[in-house]
Design a protein around this motif. Structure first.
Motif, PDB file in Angstrom:
ATOM      1  N   VAL A   5       0.728  -1.165  -0.232  1.00 23.06           N
ATOM      2  CA  VAL A   5       0.057  -0.103   0.264  1.00 23.06           C
ATOM      3  C   VAL A   5       0.701   1.288   0.281  1.00 23.06           C
ATOM      4  O   VAL A   5       2.074   1.606   0.088  1.00 23.06           O
ATOM      5  N   GLN A   6      -0.174   2.151  -0.415  1.00 21.47           N
ATOM      6  CA  GLN A   6       1.038   3.847  -0.702  1.00 21.47           C
ATOM      7  C   GLN A   6      -0.158   4.419   0.389  1.00 21.47           C
ATOM      8  O   GLN A   6      -1.434   4.587  -0.078  1.00 21.47           O
ATOM      9  N   ILE A   7       0.590   5.794   1.477  1.00 18.22           N
ATOM     10  CA  ILE A   7       0.297   6.694   1.702  1.00 18.22           C
ATOM     11  C   ILE A   7       0.148   7.359   0.812  1.00 18.22           C
ATOM     12  O   ILE A   7       1.523   8.030   0.640  1.00 18.22           O
ATOM     13  N   ARG A   8      -0.639   8.530  -0.207  1.00 24.45           N
ATOM     14  CA  ARG A   8      -0.350   9.436  -1.111  1.00 24.45           C
ATOM     15  C   ARG A   8      -1.261  10.493  -0.918  1.00 24.45           C
ATOM     16  O   ARG A   8      -2.822   9.926  -0.647  1.00 24.45           O
ATOM     17  N   GLU A   9      -0.884  12.120  -1.068  1.00 24.15           N
ATOM     18  CA  GLU A   9      -1.517  12.661  -1.017  1.00 24.15           C
ATOM     19  C   GLU A   9      -2.671  12.585  -2.091  1.00 24.15           C
ATOM     20  O   GLU A   9      -2.314  12.557  -3.718  1.00 24.15           O
ATOM     21  N   VAL A  10      -4.237  12.564  -2.338  1.00 26.12           N
ATOM     22  CA  VAL A  10      -5.128  12.797  -2.991  1.00 26.12           C
ATOM     23  C   VAL A  10      -5.133  14.335  -3.737  1.00 26.12           C
ATOM     24  O   VAL A  10      -5.322  15.094  -2.448  1.00 26.12           O
ATOM     25  N   LEU A  11      -5.406  14.802  -4.503  1.00 26.65           N
ATOM     26  CA  LEU A  11      -5.941  15.511  -5.588  1.00 26.65           C
ATOM     27  C   LEU A  11      -7.448  16.051  -6.124  1.00 26.65           C
ATOM     28  O   LEU A  11      -7.723  15.112  -5.600  1.00 26.65           O
ATOM     29  N   GLU A  12      -7.840  16.676  -6.388  1.00 25.24           N
ATOM     30  CA  GLU A  12      -9.183  17.314  -6.578  1.00 25.24           C
ATOM     31  C   GLU A  12      -9.851  15.510  -7.229  1.00 25.24           C
ATOM     32  O   GLU A  12     -11.222  15.840  -7.505  1.00 25.24           O
ATOM     33  N   ASP A  13      -9.248  15.735  -8.247  1.00 23.22           N
ATOM     34  CA  ASP A  13      -9.263  14.573  -9.872  1.00 23.22           C
ATOM     35  C   ASP A  13      -9.750  13.395  -9.124  1.00 23.22           C
ATOM     36  O   ASP A  13     -10.331  12.390  -9.831  1.00 23.22           O
ATOM     37  N   ASP A  14      -9.207  13.306  -7.732  1.00 23.17           N
ATOM     38  CA  ASP A  14      -9.143  12.065  -6.995  1.00 23.17           C
ATOM     39  C   ASP A  14     -10.549  12.216  -6.214  1.00 23.17           C
ATOM     40  O   ASP A  14     -10.815  10.529  -5.007  1.00 23.17           O
ATOM     41  N   TRP A  15     -11.739  13.176  -6.383  1.00 17.87           N
ATOM     42  CA  TRP A  15     -12.741  12.739  -5.449  1.00 17.87           C
ATOM     43  C   TRP A  15     -13.888  12.180  -5.522  1.00 17.87           C
ATOM     44  O   TRP A  15     -14.048  11.700  -3.884  1.00 17.87           O
ATOM     45  N   GLN A  16     -13.668  11.015  -6.669  1.00 17.66           N
ATOM     46  CA  GLN A  16     -14.583  10.110  -6.272  1.00 17.66           C
ATOM     47  C   GLN A  16     -14.047   9.311  -5.249  1.00 17.66           C
ATOM     48  O   GLN A  16     -14.566   7.926  -4.576  1.00 17.66           O
ATOM     49  N   MET A  17     -12.688   8.916  -5.079  1.00 12.20           N
ATOM     50  CA  MET A  17     -11.962   8.030  -4.414  1.00 12.20           C
ATOM     51  C   MET A  17     -12.119   7.887  -3.069  1.00 12.20           C
ATOM     52  O   MET A  17     -12.731   7.664  -1.547  1.00 12.20           O
ATOM     53  N   VAL A  18     -11.709   9.621  -2.898  1.00  7.37           N
ATOM     54  CA  VAL A  18     -12.202   9.985  -1.271  1.00  7.37           C
ATOM     55  C   VAL A  18     -13.956   9.936  -0.881  1.00  7.37           C
ATOM     56  O   VAL A  18     -13.949   9.668  -0.226  1.00  7.37           O
ATOM     57  N   ARG A  19     -14.378  10.161  -1.850  1.00 11.05           N
ATOM     58  CA  ARG A  19     -16.324  10.364  -1.216  1.00 11.05           C
ATOM     59  C   ARG A  19     -16.522   9.137  -1.402  1.00 11.05           C
ATOM     60  O   ARG A  19     -17.305   8.678  -0.112  1.00 11.05           O
ATOM     61  N   ASP A  20     -15.554   7.671  -1.783  1.00  7.72           N
ATOM     62  CA  ASP A  20     -16.152   5.864  -1.154  1.00  7.72           C
ATOM     63  C   ASP A  20     -15.794   6.255  -0.533  1.00  7.72           C
ATOM     64  O   ASP A  20     -16.547   4.853   0.303  1.00  7.72           O
ATOM     65  N   VAL A  21     -14.257   6.279   0.230  1.00  2.00           N
ATOM     66  CA  VAL A  21     -13.428   5.906   1.322  1.00  2.00           C
ATOM     67  C   VAL A  21     -14.494   6.729   2.452  1.00  2.00           C
ATOM     68  O   VAL A  21     -14.881   6.084   3.214  1.00  2.00           O
ATOM     69  N   ARG A  22     -14.646   7.956   2.277  1.00  2.00           N
ATOM     70  CA  ARG A  22     -14.954   8.467   3.586  1.00  2.00           C
ATOM     71  C   ARG A  22     -16.561   8.364   3.629  1.00  2.00           C
ATOM     72  O   ARG A  22     -17.122   7.766   4.879  1.00  2.00           O
ATOM     73  N   LEU A  23     -17.325   8.197   3.017  1.00  2.43           N
ATOM     74  CA  LEU A  23     -18.630   7.314   2.976  1.00  2.43           C
ATOM     75  C   LEU A  23     -18.675   6.023   3.916  1.00  2.43           C
ATOM     76  O   LEU A  23     -19.252   5.620   4.401  1.00  2.43           O
ATOM     77  N   ARG A  24     -17.856   4.844   3.009  1.00  5.53           N
ATOM     78  CA  ARG A  24     -17.113   3.893   3.466  1.00  5.53           C
ATOM     79  C   ARG A  24     -17.558   4.419   4.934  1.00  5.53           C
ATOM     80  O   ARG A  24     -17.788   3.352   5.809  1.00  5.53           O
ATOM     81  N   ALA A  25     -16.323   4.694   5.726  1.00  5.37           N
ATOM     82  CA  ALA A  25     -16.542   5.219   6.952  1.00  5.37           C
ATOM     83  C   ALA A  25     -17.457   6.178   8.131  1.00  5.37           C
ATOM     84  O   ALA A  25     -17.423   5.507   8.826  1.00  5.37           O
ATOM     85  N   LEU A  26     -17.842   6.360   7.343  1.00  4.00           N
ATOM     86  CA  LEU A  26     -18.990   7.218   7.869  1.00  4.00           C
ATOM     87  C   LEU A  26     -20.390   5.737   8.278  1.00  4.00           C
ATOM     88  O   LEU A  26     -21.075   5.641   8.480  1.00  4.00           O
ATOM     89  N   ARG A  27     -20.240   4.710   7.039  1.00  3.55           N
ATOM     90  CA  ARG A  27     -21.949   3.590   7.556  1.00  3.55           C
ATOM     91  C   ARG A  27     -20.859   3.146   8.327  1.00  3.55           C
ATOM     92  O   ARG A  27     -21.459   2.283   9.640  1.00  3.55           O
TER      93      ARG A  27
END
Length: 164
Positions: A5-27
């Motif tokens: 795995v890699q810890i990587r800084e995400v940018l605006e175009d990565d919004w779908q990945m961030v959305r998916d993991v954030r919604l999973r976290a909230l779930r």
């Protein structure tokens, strides 16, 4: 354990990945956050993009699947020498493998490079796993508490890490 795995800084175009993991976290851990799944499921693409423009965000990228995230902001009303951690979360199947530590290291390095002297965060009272993690990482508990915005019957405590 972090080989695949890699810890990587995400940018605006990565919004779908961030959305998916954030919604999973909230779930999966709804009580750990100041927001709710129902609220954030309503966010449109432009909201997710705005979030990524206004907060430095990193993900645990496991072959294109985010298994954790953290974001760092300049919290309104806080000293300019402080950076604030929001939304630290690691997926249950990826916990206890050093990924939360790696996300915290990314925040610490970025905060230090920006000349910050402290990194702070809020932890909900009763979230012992998170509180213990942060104390082990060097954060100090404070006496500063307030009611959680989502549920004013619950409180949270501010923790601070001195880096400067």
């Amino acid at each position: 354990m972090l080989d695949a795995v890699q810890i990587r800084e995400v940018l605006e175009d990565d919004w779908q990945m961030v959305r998916d993991v954030r919604l999973r976290a909230l779930r999966e851990d709804p009580d750990a956050f100041g927001s709710s799944l129902a609220r954030e499921e309503m966010f449109a693409e432009n909201h997710w993009r705005m979030r990524l423009r206004s907060a430095t965000t990193w993900v645990v990228d496991d072959g294109g699947t985010a298994r954790g995230l953290v974001a760092m902001i300049q919290e309104p009303g806080s000293p300019t020498s402080d950076r604030h951690i929001v939304q630290l979360w690691v997926a249950p199947e990826a916990r206890r493998q050093g990924k939360a530590w790696a996300l915290l290291d990314a925040v610490w390095s970025a905060a230090k490079s920006q000349g910050a002297e402290t990194v702070s965060l809020w932890v909900a009272d009763g979230n012992h796993a998170a509180g213990d993690l942060f104390v082990r990482a060097g954060f100090e508990r404070t006496t500063e508490r307030h009611a959680r915005s989502r549920d004013e019957s619950q409180t949270e405590e501010r923790l601070v890490l001195r880096i400067g």
